[in-house]
Design a protein around this motif. Sequence first.
Motif, PDB file in Angstrom:
ATOM      1  N   LYS A  32     -33.294  58.815  28.291  1.00  0.00           N
ATOM      2  CA  LYS A  32     -32.143  58.551  29.149  1.00  0.00           C
ATOM      3  C   LYS A  32     -31.301  57.384  28.648  1.00  0.00           C
ATOM      4  O   LYS A  32     -30.071  57.457  28.630  1.00  0.00           O
ATOM      5  N   SER A  52     -35.307  60.939  35.608  1.00  0.00           N
ATOM      6  CA  SER A  52     -35.553  62.042  36.539  1.00  0.00           C
ATOM      7  C   SER A  52     -36.734  62.877  36.008  1.00  0.00           C
ATOM      8  O   SER A  52     -37.614  62.341  35.367  1.00  0.00           O
ATOM      9  N   ASP A  97     -31.477  68.260  35.590  1.00  0.00           N
ATOM     10  CA  ASP A  97     -31.937  66.954  35.114  1.00  0.00           C
ATOM     11  C   ASP A  97     -31.624  66.768  33.629  1.00  0.00           C
ATOM     12  O   ASP A  97     -31.242  65.678  33.190  1.00  0.00           O
ATOM     13  N   THR A 100     -27.836  66.042  33.296  1.00  0.00           N
ATOM     14  CA  THR A 100     -27.376  64.737  33.804  1.00  0.00           C
ATOM     15  C   THR A 100     -28.046  63.567  33.088  1.00  0.00           C
ATOM     16  O   THR A 100     -27.392  62.599  32.713  1.00  0.00           O
ATOM     17  N   ASP A 101     -29.367  63.640  32.879  1.00  0.00           N
ATOM     18  CA  ASP A 101     -30.094  62.525  32.274  1.00  0.00           C
ATOM     19  C   ASP A 101     -29.918  62.458  30.767  1.00  0.00           C
ATOM     20  O   ASP A 101     -29.728  61.389  30.195  1.00  0.00           O
ATOM     21  N   THR A 177     -25.955  66.527  42.248  1.00  0.00           N
ATOM     22  CA  THR A 177     -26.603  65.656  41.261  1.00  0.00           C
ATOM     23  C   THR A 177     -26.362  64.181  41.598  1.00  0.00           C
ATOM     24  O   THR A 177     -26.511  63.316  40.734  1.00  0.00           O
ATOM     25  N   ASP A 179     -27.438  60.916  42.788  1.00  0.00           N
ATOM     26  CA  ASP A 179     -28.661  60.168  43.068  1.00  0.00           C
ATOM     27  C   ASP A 179     -28.504  59.188  44.227  1.00  0.00           C
ATOM     28  O   ASP A 179     -29.499  58.772  44.826  1.00  0.00           O
ATOM     29  N   CYS A 182     -30.081  60.342  47.394  1.00  0.00           N
ATOM     30  CA  CYS A 182     -31.518  60.596  47.325  1.00  0.00           C
ATOM     31  C   CYS A 182     -32.291  59.406  47.891  1.00  0.00           C
ATOM     32  O   CYS A 182     -32.019  58.253  47.552  1.00  0.00           O
ATOM     33  N   LYS A 235     -37.743  59.247  39.260  1.00  0.00           N
ATOM     34  CA  LYS A 235     -36.955  59.930  40.289  1.00  0.00           C
ATOM     35  C   LYS A 235     -37.336  61.403  40.357  1.00  0.00           C
ATOM     36  O   LYS A 235     -37.650  62.015  39.347  1.00  0.00           O
ATOM     37  N   GLY A 237     -35.381  63.864  40.909  1.00  0.00           N
ATOM     38  CA  GLY A 237     -34.384  64.672  40.224  1.00  0.00           C
ATOM     39  C   GLY A 237     -34.186  66.013  40.909  1.00  0.00           C
ATOM     40  O   GLY A 237     -34.834  66.327  41.913  1.00  0.00           O
ATOM     41  N   SER A 238     -33.321  66.820  40.369  1.00  0.00           N
ATOM     42  CA  SER A 238     -33.127  68.162  40.928  1.00  0.00           C
ATOM     43  C   SER A 238     -34.397  68.987  40.828  1.00  0.00           C
ATOM     44  O   SER A 238     -34.673  69.829  41.683  1.00  0.00           O
TER      45      SER A 238
END
Length: 337
Positions: A32, A52, A97, A100-101, A177, A179, A182, A235, A237-238
Amino acid sequence: MLWSKLTAVIAMQAVLAWFLGLAFIPVLRKLKTGIYTPYIGDRYSADGSEPSFGGVIAWVVLAFGALVSSAFCEHKLRLFLAVLFAALITLRGAADDYMTDLLKKNYGVKGKAGLGWCYAVCLGYMLLAKRTGAVGSAVIFPFGLGMVDMGAMFCPVTAGVMTGEIYCFKYLNRFGTDDESCIGGLNWTVGFVIMSGAAVMGSALKDNTLLCFGAVAAAAFGSAEIWGLAPAKLKSGSSGGMLTGAVSAAVMGLAGFHQFAFWLMTLAAGADGFCTLIQYVHFRRTKQLLLKGSSLHGHMRAGKLGDYAVILIFSAIALAGAAAGVAMVIYGQKKFF
Protein backbone atom coordinates in the motif's frame (compact mmCIF):
# COMPACT_ATOMS: atom_id res chain seq x y z
CA MET A 1 -18.50 -34.25 22.45
CA LEU A 2 -18.88 -32.23 19.25
CA TRP A 3 -18.64 -28.93 21.10
CA SER A 4 -15.42 -30.01 22.84
CA LYS A 5 -13.88 -30.76 19.44
CA LEU A 6 -15.12 -27.45 18.04
CA THR A 7 -13.64 -25.60 21.01
CA ALA A 8 -10.21 -26.92 20.07
CA VAL A 9 -10.74 -25.87 16.43
CA ILE A 10 -11.87 -22.39 17.52
CA ALA A 11 -8.74 -21.98 19.66
CA MET A 12 -6.55 -22.95 16.70
CA GLN A 13 -8.38 -20.45 14.49
CA ALA A 14 -7.68 -17.63 16.97
CA VAL A 15 -3.96 -18.50 17.06
CA LEU A 16 -3.85 -18.70 13.25
CA ALA A 17 -5.54 -15.29 12.91
CA TRP A 18 -2.97 -13.75 15.25
CA PHE A 19 -0.01 -15.22 13.35
CA LEU A 20 -1.43 -14.31 9.95
CA GLY A 21 -1.76 -10.71 11.11
CA LEU A 22 1.83 -10.65 12.31
CA ALA A 23 3.05 -12.12 9.03
CA PHE A 24 0.92 -10.30 6.46
CA ILE A 25 0.12 -6.85 7.86
CA PRO A 26 3.70 -5.61 7.18
CA VAL A 27 3.62 -7.13 3.67
CA LEU A 28 0.21 -5.65 2.81
CA ARG A 29 1.28 -2.31 4.27
CA LYS A 30 4.34 -2.28 1.99
CA LEU A 31 2.13 -2.96 -1.03
CA LYS A 32 0.00 0.00 0.00
CA THR A 33 2.67 2.51 1.03
CA GLY A 34 5.87 1.19 -0.58
CA ILE A 35 7.58 1.12 2.83
CA TYR A 36 8.34 -2.14 4.63
CA THR A 37 8.63 -2.31 8.40
CA PRO A 38 8.49 -5.73 10.07
CA TYR A 39 6.60 -4.41 13.09
CA ILE A 40 2.87 -3.97 13.54
CA GLY A 41 3.26 -0.83 15.64
CA ASP A 42 1.07 0.49 18.44
CA ARG A 43 -2.11 -1.60 18.50
CA TYR A 44 -4.07 1.27 20.04
CA SER A 45 -3.42 3.90 17.38
CA ALA A 46 -3.77 4.26 13.61
CA ASP A 47 -1.76 6.44 11.21
CA GLY A 48 -3.48 5.82 7.87
CA SER A 49 -1.01 3.22 6.63
CA GLU A 50 -3.20 0.30 7.71
CA PRO A 51 -3.90 -2.04 4.77
CA SER A 52 -7.20 -3.59 3.70
CA PHE A 53 -7.78 -7.23 2.68
CA GLY A 54 -9.04 -8.13 6.16
CA GLY A 55 -11.74 -10.26 4.55
CA VAL A 56 -9.17 -12.35 2.68
CA ILE A 57 -7.27 -13.13 5.90
CA ALA A 58 -10.54 -13.97 7.69
CA TRP A 59 -11.53 -16.32 4.86
CA VAL A 60 -8.26 -18.23 5.28
CA VAL A 61 -9.09 -18.66 8.99
CA LEU A 62 -12.61 -19.79 8.06
CA ALA A 63 -11.30 -22.29 5.49
CA PHE A 64 -8.83 -23.70 8.01
CA GLY A 65 -11.59 -24.16 10.58
CA ALA A 66 -13.85 -25.83 8.02
CA LEU A 67 -11.06 -28.16 6.87
CA VAL A 68 -10.28 -29.32 10.42
CA SER A 69 -13.91 -29.60 11.51
CA SER A 70 -14.76 -31.63 8.38
CA ALA A 71 -13.16 -34.58 10.15
CA PHE A 72 -16.24 -34.83 12.36
CA CYS A 73 -18.82 -33.19 10.06
CA GLU A 74 -21.58 -35.37 8.62
CA HIS A 75 -21.85 -33.71 5.20
CA LYS A 76 -18.37 -32.56 4.17
CA LEU A 77 -19.43 -31.62 0.63
CA ARG A 78 -22.04 -29.15 1.87
CA LEU A 79 -19.51 -27.59 4.25
CA PHE A 80 -16.91 -27.18 1.52
CA LEU A 81 -19.48 -25.78 -0.92
CA ALA A 82 -20.40 -23.09 1.61
CA VAL A 83 -16.72 -22.15 2.08
CA LEU A 84 -16.13 -22.09 -1.70
CA PHE A 85 -19.23 -19.92 -2.15
CA ALA A 86 -17.87 -17.49 0.46
CA ALA A 87 -14.55 -17.37 -1.41
CA LEU A 88 -16.19 -16.49 -4.74
CA ILE A 89 -18.21 -13.66 -3.17
CA THR A 90 -15.21 -12.40 -1.18
CA LEU A 91 -13.27 -12.28 -4.45
CA ARG A 92 -15.57 -9.45 -5.59
CA GLY A 93 -14.64 -7.45 -2.46
CA ALA A 94 -10.95 -8.31 -2.80
CA ALA A 95 -11.04 -6.79 -6.28
CA ASP A 96 -12.22 -3.52 -4.69
CA ASP A 97 -9.38 -3.69 -2.17
CA TYR A 98 -6.87 -4.35 -4.94
CA MET A 99 -8.09 -1.37 -6.95
CA THR A 100 -8.10 1.05 -4.00
CA ASP A 101 -5.10 -0.12 -1.94
CA LEU A 102 -2.71 -1.23 -4.66
CA LEU A 103 -3.79 0.64 -7.79
CA LYS A 104 -4.65 3.80 -5.78
CA LYS A 105 -8.00 4.27 -7.48
CA ASN A 106 -10.90 5.94 -5.66
CA TYR A 107 -13.43 3.43 -6.94
CA GLY A 108 -13.89 -0.34 -7.09
CA VAL A 109 -15.72 -2.83 -9.29
CA LYS A 110 -18.57 -1.34 -11.30
CA GLY A 111 -21.88 -1.65 -9.50
CA LYS A 112 -23.82 -3.66 -12.09
CA ALA A 113 -20.92 -6.04 -12.70
CA GLY A 114 -20.49 -6.70 -8.99
CA LEU A 115 -24.22 -7.17 -8.45
CA GLY A 116 -24.48 -9.54 -11.40
CA TRP A 117 -21.53 -11.59 -10.18
CA CYS A 118 -23.04 -11.94 -6.70
CA TYR A 119 -26.45 -13.00 -8.01
CA ALA A 120 -24.96 -15.54 -10.43
CA VAL A 121 -22.81 -17.09 -7.68
CA CYS A 122 -25.77 -17.17 -5.28
CA LEU A 123 -27.99 -18.85 -7.87
CA GLY A 124 -25.34 -21.44 -8.71
CA TYR A 125 -24.79 -22.19 -5.02
CA MET A 126 -28.50 -22.68 -4.33
CA LEU A 127 -28.89 -24.97 -7.33
CA LEU A 128 -26.02 -27.10 -6.02
CA ALA A 129 -27.46 -27.02 -2.48
CA LYS A 130 -30.76 -28.28 -3.83
CA ARG A 131 -29.04 -30.98 -5.85
CA THR A 132 -27.12 -32.25 -2.80
CA GLY A 133 -30.33 -32.38 -0.75
CA ALA A 134 -29.33 -29.63 1.69
CA VAL A 135 -32.53 -27.74 0.82
CA GLY A 136 -35.76 -28.49 -1.00
CA SER A 137 -38.16 -25.93 -2.41
CA ALA A 138 -40.35 -25.36 0.67
CA VAL A 139 -39.88 -22.66 3.31
CA ILE A 140 -41.49 -22.34 6.74
CA PHE A 141 -43.05 -18.88 7.22
CA PRO A 142 -44.47 -17.33 10.42
CA PHE A 143 -47.87 -15.71 11.11
CA GLY A 144 -49.84 -18.85 10.31
CA LEU A 145 -48.59 -19.05 6.72
CA GLY A 146 -47.12 -22.48 7.40
CA MET A 147 -44.82 -24.32 5.02
CA VAL A 148 -44.98 -22.94 1.48
CA ASP A 149 -43.58 -24.86 -1.49
CA MET A 150 -42.05 -22.29 -3.85
CA GLY A 151 -41.39 -24.80 -6.61
CA ALA A 152 -39.19 -23.63 -9.49
CA MET A 153 -39.08 -20.09 -8.02
CA PHE A 154 -37.24 -21.21 -4.89
CA CYS A 155 -33.66 -20.93 -6.17
CA PRO A 156 -34.03 -17.66 -8.16
CA VAL A 157 -35.95 -15.92 -5.34
CA THR A 158 -33.61 -17.20 -2.62
CA ALA A 159 -30.59 -16.10 -4.67
CA GLY A 160 -32.11 -12.61 -4.83
CA VAL A 161 -32.60 -12.56 -1.06
CA MET A 162 -29.02 -13.75 -0.56
CA THR A 163 -27.68 -11.01 -2.83
CA GLY A 164 -29.64 -8.45 -0.82
CA GLU A 165 -28.14 -9.86 2.40
CA ILE A 166 -24.63 -9.64 1.00
CA TYR A 167 -25.08 -6.01 0.02
CA CYS A 168 -26.56 -5.15 3.43
CA PHE A 169 -23.35 -6.43 5.01
CA LYS A 170 -21.32 -4.61 2.38
CA TYR A 171 -22.84 -1.29 3.44
CA LEU A 172 -22.76 -2.18 7.14
CA ASN A 173 -19.02 -2.49 6.65
CA ARG A 174 -18.59 0.74 4.69
CA PHE A 175 -20.25 2.82 1.98
CA GLY A 176 -18.65 1.96 -1.34
CA THR A 177 -14.89 2.31 -0.94
CA ASP A 178 -15.10 5.13 1.64
CA ASP A 179 -13.05 4.06 4.65
CA GLU A 180 -14.33 7.05 6.61
CA SER A 181 -17.73 5.34 6.80
CA CYS A 182 -16.18 2.18 8.27
CA ILE A 183 -16.21 1.42 11.99
CA GLY A 184 -13.44 -1.04 12.71
CA GLY A 185 -14.89 -4.23 14.15
CA LEU A 186 -18.58 -3.45 13.60
CA ASN A 187 -18.88 -5.80 10.66
CA TRP A 188 -16.95 -8.58 12.43
CA THR A 189 -18.92 -8.27 15.67
CA VAL A 190 -22.32 -8.41 13.99
CA GLY A 191 -21.14 -11.37 11.89
CA PHE A 192 -19.89 -13.12 15.02
CA VAL A 193 -23.28 -12.79 16.77
CA ILE A 194 -25.23 -13.92 13.69
CA MET A 195 -23.07 -16.97 13.01
CA SER A 196 -23.14 -17.92 16.69
CA GLY A 197 -26.92 -17.90 16.23
CA ALA A 198 -26.48 -20.12 13.16
CA ALA A 199 -24.49 -22.60 15.28
CA VAL A 200 -27.30 -22.67 17.85
CA MET A 201 -29.74 -23.11 14.96
CA GLY A 202 -27.73 -26.13 13.78
CA SER A 203 -27.80 -27.55 17.29
CA ALA A 204 -31.58 -27.12 17.48
CA LEU A 205 -31.96 -28.87 14.11
CA LYS A 206 -29.47 -31.58 15.11
CA ASP A 207 -27.57 -30.70 11.94
CA ASN A 208 -23.86 -30.91 12.71
CA THR A 209 -22.91 -29.48 9.30
CA LEU A 210 -24.71 -26.21 10.03
CA LEU A 211 -23.44 -26.32 13.61
CA CYS A 212 -19.82 -26.70 12.46
CA PHE A 213 -20.13 -24.02 9.78
CA GLY A 214 -21.73 -21.55 12.20
CA ALA A 215 -19.11 -22.21 14.86
CA VAL A 216 -16.02 -21.91 12.64
CA ALA A 217 -17.47 -18.84 10.88
CA ALA A 218 -18.17 -17.17 14.23
CA ALA A 219 -14.61 -18.03 15.30
CA ALA A 220 -13.18 -16.54 12.09
CA PHE A 221 -15.11 -13.29 12.62
CA GLY A 222 -14.28 -13.14 16.31
CA SER A 223 -10.60 -13.74 15.55
CA ALA A 224 -10.66 -10.95 12.96
CA GLU A 225 -11.22 -8.57 15.88
CA ILE A 226 -7.63 -9.23 17.05
CA TRP A 227 -6.36 -6.91 14.33
CA GLY A 228 -9.61 -5.42 13.04
CA LEU A 229 -11.25 -3.86 16.11
CA ALA A 230 -10.97 -0.06 16.10
CA PRO A 231 -8.40 1.32 15.79
CA ALA A 232 -7.82 -1.40 13.20
CA LYS A 233 -4.32 -2.44 12.22
CA LEU A 234 -5.82 -4.53 9.41
CA LYS A 235 -8.88 -2.93 7.86
CA SER A 236 -11.72 -5.19 6.84
CA GLY A 237 -11.87 -3.57 3.41
CA SER A 238 -14.55 -4.43 0.89
CA SER A 239 -13.48 -8.06 1.17
CA GLY A 240 -14.53 -8.05 4.83
CA GLY A 241 -18.03 -6.81 4.12
CA MET A 242 -18.48 -9.27 1.28
CA LEU A 243 -17.18 -12.15 3.40
CA THR A 244 -19.56 -11.61 6.30
CA GLY A 245 -22.41 -11.22 3.83
CA ALA A 246 -21.38 -14.33 1.91
CA VAL A 247 -21.04 -16.50 5.00
CA SER A 248 -24.45 -15.38 6.23
CA ALA A 249 -25.98 -16.00 2.81
CA ALA A 250 -24.35 -19.44 2.67
CA VAL A 251 -26.52 -20.52 5.61
CA MET A 252 -29.53 -20.24 3.27
CA GLY A 253 -28.15 -23.29 1.48
CA LEU A 254 -27.74 -25.25 4.73
CA ALA A 255 -30.91 -24.33 6.61
CA GLY A 256 -33.30 -26.94 5.23
CA PHE A 257 -36.78 -25.41 5.46
CA HIS A 258 -35.74 -22.53 7.74
CA GLN A 259 -34.48 -19.83 5.36
CA PHE A 260 -36.95 -17.26 6.71
CA ALA A 261 -35.83 -17.95 10.28
CA PHE A 262 -32.23 -17.27 9.35
CA TRP A 263 -33.27 -14.16 7.44
CA LEU A 264 -34.57 -12.86 10.79
CA MET A 265 -31.12 -13.42 12.26
CA THR A 266 -29.62 -10.86 9.86
CA LEU A 267 -31.77 -8.10 11.39
CA ALA A 268 -28.85 -5.81 12.26
CA ALA A 269 -27.34 -5.80 8.77
CA GLY A 270 -30.80 -5.62 7.19
CA ALA A 271 -31.80 -2.57 9.23
CA ASP A 272 -28.58 -0.78 8.31
CA GLY A 273 -28.93 -1.73 4.64
CA PHE A 274 -32.56 -0.57 4.56
CA CYS A 275 -31.60 2.83 6.00
CA THR A 276 -28.80 3.12 3.43
CA LEU A 277 -31.30 2.43 0.65
CA ILE A 278 -33.79 5.00 1.99
CA GLN A 279 -31.02 7.57 2.33
CA TYR A 280 -29.89 6.93 -1.26
CA VAL A 281 -33.39 7.09 -2.75
CA HIS A 282 -34.29 10.21 -0.77
CA PHE A 283 -31.09 11.97 -1.85
CA ARG A 284 -31.63 11.07 -5.51
CA ARG A 285 -35.14 12.56 -5.37
CA THR A 286 -34.55 15.65 -3.23
CA LYS A 287 -30.76 16.22 -3.25
CA GLN A 288 -31.03 16.39 0.54
CA LEU A 289 -29.87 13.97 3.22
CA LEU A 290 -32.41 12.27 5.44
CA LEU A 291 -29.80 10.87 7.83
CA LYS A 292 -26.62 12.49 9.08
CA GLY A 293 -24.56 9.66 7.62
CA SER A 294 -24.71 7.32 4.64
CA SER A 295 -26.25 4.57 6.81
CA LEU A 296 -27.79 3.95 10.22
CA HIS A 297 -24.42 3.32 11.84
CA GLY A 298 -23.06 6.42 10.11
CA HIS A 299 -26.01 8.42 11.44
CA MET A 300 -25.26 7.21 14.98
CA ARG A 301 -21.61 8.08 14.65
CA ALA A 302 -22.47 11.56 13.33
CA GLY A 303 -24.70 11.93 16.40
CA LYS A 304 -21.52 11.83 18.51
CA LEU A 305 -21.76 8.18 19.53
CA GLY A 306 -18.36 6.55 19.83
CA ASP A 307 -17.33 3.55 17.73
CA TYR A 308 -17.67 1.11 20.61
CA ALA A 309 -21.11 2.46 21.53
CA VAL A 310 -22.30 1.87 17.95
CA ILE A 311 -20.83 -1.64 18.01
CA LEU A 312 -22.67 -2.42 21.27
CA ILE A 313 -25.99 -1.14 19.88
CA PHE A 314 -25.68 -3.21 16.71
CA SER A 315 -24.57 -6.23 18.73
CA ALA A 316 -27.78 -5.95 20.76
CA ILE A 317 -29.85 -5.72 17.56
CA ALA A 318 -28.03 -8.73 16.12
CA LEU A 319 -28.60 -10.68 19.35
CA ALA A 320 -32.32 -9.91 19.21
CA GLY A 321 -32.46 -11.09 15.59
CA ALA A 322 -30.55 -14.28 16.44
CA ALA A 323 -32.92 -15.02 19.33
CA ALA A 324 -35.96 -14.47 17.09
CA GLY A 325 -34.51 -16.74 14.40
CA VAL A 326 -33.71 -19.56 16.82
CA ALA A 327 -37.18 -19.27 18.39
CA MET A 328 -38.76 -19.60 14.96
CA VAL A 329 -36.64 -22.67 14.17
CA ILE A 330 -37.77 -24.34 17.38
CA TYR A 331 -41.39 -23.41 16.60
CA GLY A 332 -41.09 -24.78 13.06
CA GLN A 333 -39.54 -28.03 14.22
CA LYS A 334 -42.27 -28.62 16.80
CA LYS A 335 -45.10 -27.72 14.43
CA PHE A 336 -44.04 -29.50 11.25
CA PHE A 337 -41.69 -32.29 12.30
